[in-house]
Design a protein around this motif. Structure first.
Motif, PDB file in Angstrom:
ATOM      1  N   GLU A 115      35.945  49.486  47.634  1.00  0.00           N
ATOM      2  CA  GLU A 115      35.330  48.295  47.098  1.00  0.00           C
ATOM      3  C   GLU A 115      34.439  48.491  45.610  1.00  0.00           C
ATOM      4  OE1 GLU A 115      32.459  44.413  48.578  1.00  0.00           O
ATOM      5  OE2 GLU A 115      33.078  45.841  49.842  1.00  0.00           O
ATOM      6  N   GLU A 149      31.884  46.263  43.006  1.00  0.00           N
ATOM      7  CA  GLU A 149      31.051  45.338  42.759  1.00  0.00           C
ATOM      8  C   GLU A 149      30.207  45.410  41.560  1.00  0.00           C
ATOM      9  OE1 GLU A 149      26.906  43.837  44.818  1.00  0.00           O
ATOM     10  OE2 GLU A 149      28.674  43.807  46.322  1.00  0.00           O
ATOM     11  N   LEU A 158      30.611  39.946  40.727  1.00  0.00           N
ATOM     12  CA  LEU A 158      31.944  40.132  40.951  1.00  0.00           C
ATOM     13  C   LEU A 158      32.518  41.113  41.989  1.00  0.00           C
ATOM     14  CD1 LEU A 158      34.834  39.475  39.670  1.00  0.00           C
ATOM     15  CD2 LEU A 158      34.515  41.077  38.069  1.00  0.00           C
ATOM     16  N   THR A 159      33.440  40.819  42.805  1.00  0.00           N
ATOM     17  CA  THR A 159      33.972  41.847  43.790  1.00  0.00           C
ATOM     18  C   THR A 159      35.292  41.968  43.804  1.00  0.00           C
ATOM     19  OG1 THR A 159      33.724  42.709  46.145  1.00  0.00           O
ATOM     20  CG2 THR A 159      33.781  40.244  45.769  1.00  0.00           C
ATOM     21  N   THR A 160      35.723  43.291  43.909  1.00  0.00           N
ATOM     22  CA  THR A 160      37.296  43.728  44.011  1.00  0.00           C
ATOM     23  C   THR A 160      37.303  44.671  45.320  1.00  0.00           C
ATOM     24  OG1 THR A 160      37.369  45.227  42.168  1.00  0.00           O
ATOM     25  CG2 THR A 160      37.849  42.860  41.694  1.00  0.00           C
ATOM     26  N   LEU A 195      44.737  43.448  49.505  1.00  0.00           N
ATOM     27  CA  LEU A 195      43.699  43.247  48.134  1.00  0.00           C
ATOM     28  C   LEU A 195      42.974  42.074  48.021  1.00  0.00           C
ATOM     29  CD1 LEU A 195      46.869  44.248  45.612  1.00  0.00           C
ATOM     30  CD2 LEU A 195      45.166  45.737  46.943  1.00  0.00           C
ATOM     31  N   VAL A 196      42.061  42.305  47.474  1.00  0.00           N
ATOM     32  CA  VAL A 196      40.936  41.047  47.415  1.00  0.00           C
ATOM     33  C   VAL A 196      40.185  40.911  46.119  1.00  0.00           C
ATOM     34  CG1 VAL A 196      39.029  42.376  48.744  1.00  0.00           C
ATOM     35  CG2 VAL A 196      39.036  39.895  48.760  1.00  0.00           C
ATOM     36  N   GLY A 197      39.813  39.977  45.613  1.00  0.00           N
ATOM     37  CA  GLY A 197      39.228  39.869  44.433  1.00  0.00           C
ATOM     38  C   GLY A 197      38.402  38.460  44.317  1.00  0.00           C
ATOM     39  N   ASP A 237      30.354  37.208  49.839  1.00  0.00           N
ATOM     40  CA  ASP A 237      31.577  37.154  49.126  1.00  0.00           C
ATOM     41  C   ASP A 237      32.441  36.145  49.578  1.00  0.00           C
ATOM     42  OD1 ASP A 237      30.297  39.344  47.879  1.00  0.00           O
ATOM     43  OD2 ASP A 237      31.005  40.739  49.329  1.00  0.00           O
ATOM     44  N   GLY A 281      36.608  35.262  48.094  1.00  0.00           N
ATOM     45  CA  GLY A 281      37.682  35.826  47.248  1.00  0.00           C
ATOM     46  C   GLY A 281      39.094  35.242  47.611  1.00  0.00           C
ATOM     47  N   THR A 292      43.013  36.696  48.719  1.00  0.00           N
ATOM     48  CA  THR A 292      43.487  38.043  49.064  1.00  0.00           C
ATOM     49  C   THR A 292      45.042  38.063  48.945  1.00  0.00           C
ATOM     50  OG1 THR A 292      43.588  37.213  51.373  1.00  0.00           O
ATOM     51  CG2 THR A 292      41.698  38.161  50.592  1.00  0.00           C
TER      52      THR A 292
END
Length: 287
Positions: free
Chosen positions: A113, A115, A124-126, A144-146, A163, A165, A167
């Motif tokens: 992950e 951030e 922002l997080t992926t 996958l996640v964003g 968070d 997002g 997926t």
């Protein structure tokens, strides 16, 4: 004249400031990695045999406005009943013990992950993750996640963030479900809490909700809790409890019996249990 006076004042001010070693400046600008490793073991023998082996590790790096975390691990449990067999005659025999443990739980995972903070409260997080759990019904699951998130509390003792997002999940089931798609998009909401209870005890809790956008009935929840108590500056004992809920679990085959209880020799597809729980106790090394 004015220029000479200004330079003189600056020299006086500079002379009154303490010198900062070059090493200190280098330490402040260069981020460092933090590592951890976990090991859990359980062995029983006698009338029953149980073997549990778990291993995990993680790495984390922080710098101005950014944070990268990586984690991987696995858990395997084998269990069986000791079978005693008498060899010989009724008056003269020898007793032999046999035990053939079989896997009853197996789970492997790897995830990362990243951030990036835009302010004190927004980031922002992926992330990406892979998991294998044949007893839950899937050979592999890639996700996958964003999205974005916000920090509610961030101080020395408490850190609370959420968070939100989108997926993408690709899942390969042990038994294919003809009514479900192997890949799908979703919406994920998660909240994580880190709390220092005492100078030697830390609590962590994360709740994740994942909704399948192609099947509204397929909602998943993952609650992971852990309590780590320090033994010394490098070692700690960590107790963890994870609850995983899948409202549309994978399928398994069940033997079919007639109303009288006699086996028909056929099997049918039935859903697995919706809730899985895992309790672990591990020795953690931080370095």
């Amino acid at each position: 004249m004015e220029k000479t006076k200004f330079l003189g004042i600056m020299c006086v001010l500079a002379a009154g400031l303490p010198a900062v070693p070059a090493e200190s400046l280098q330490e402040e600008t260069d981020p460092t990695w933090e590592y951890s490793a976990e090991l859990s073991l359980l062995f029983t023998s006698g009338n029953s045999t149980v073997r549990t082996f778990g291993i995990g590790g993680g790495a984390r790096r922080e710098w101005a406005g950014g944070e990268l975390s990586l984690r991987a691990g696995g858990l395997r449990t084998e269990s069986g009943t000791t079978r005693r067999v008498a060899v010989g005659t009724a008056d003269n025999f020898m007793v032999r013990s046999e035990s053939d443990p079989e896997p009853t739980a197996e789970n492997y995972f790897a995830r990362g992950e990243f951030e990036r903070s835009f302010s004190d409260h927004v980031h922002l997080t992926t992330g990406a993750g892979w998991e294998r759990n044949t007893f839950a019904g899937y050979e592999s699951k890639l996700s996958l996640v964003g999205g974005i998130g916000n920090m509610w509390i961030d101080n020395e003792r408490t850190r609370l963030k959420s968070d939100y997002g989108l997926t993408f999940t690709a899942q390969n089931d042990v038994i294919e479900d003809p009514d479900k798609s192997a890949s799908f998009g979703g919406v994920r909401v998660s909240t994580s809490l880190r709390r220092q209870l005492t100078p030697t005890a830390d609590l962590e809790s994360t709740l994740t909700l994942d909704e399948n956008l192609t099947d509204a009935n397929d909602i998943r929840a993952d609650l992971a809790n852990s309590l780590a108590v320090d033994i010394n500056s490098s070692l700690a004992v960590k107790t963890g409890l994870r609850l995983v809920w899948d409202n549309a679990p994978a399928l398994t085959r069940a033997p079919l019996e007639d109303p009288g209880g006699a086996a028909t020799g056929e099997t049918v597809l039935v859903p697995r249990h919706k809730l899985d729980s895992t309790l672990t106790i591990a020795l953690v090394a931080n370095f």
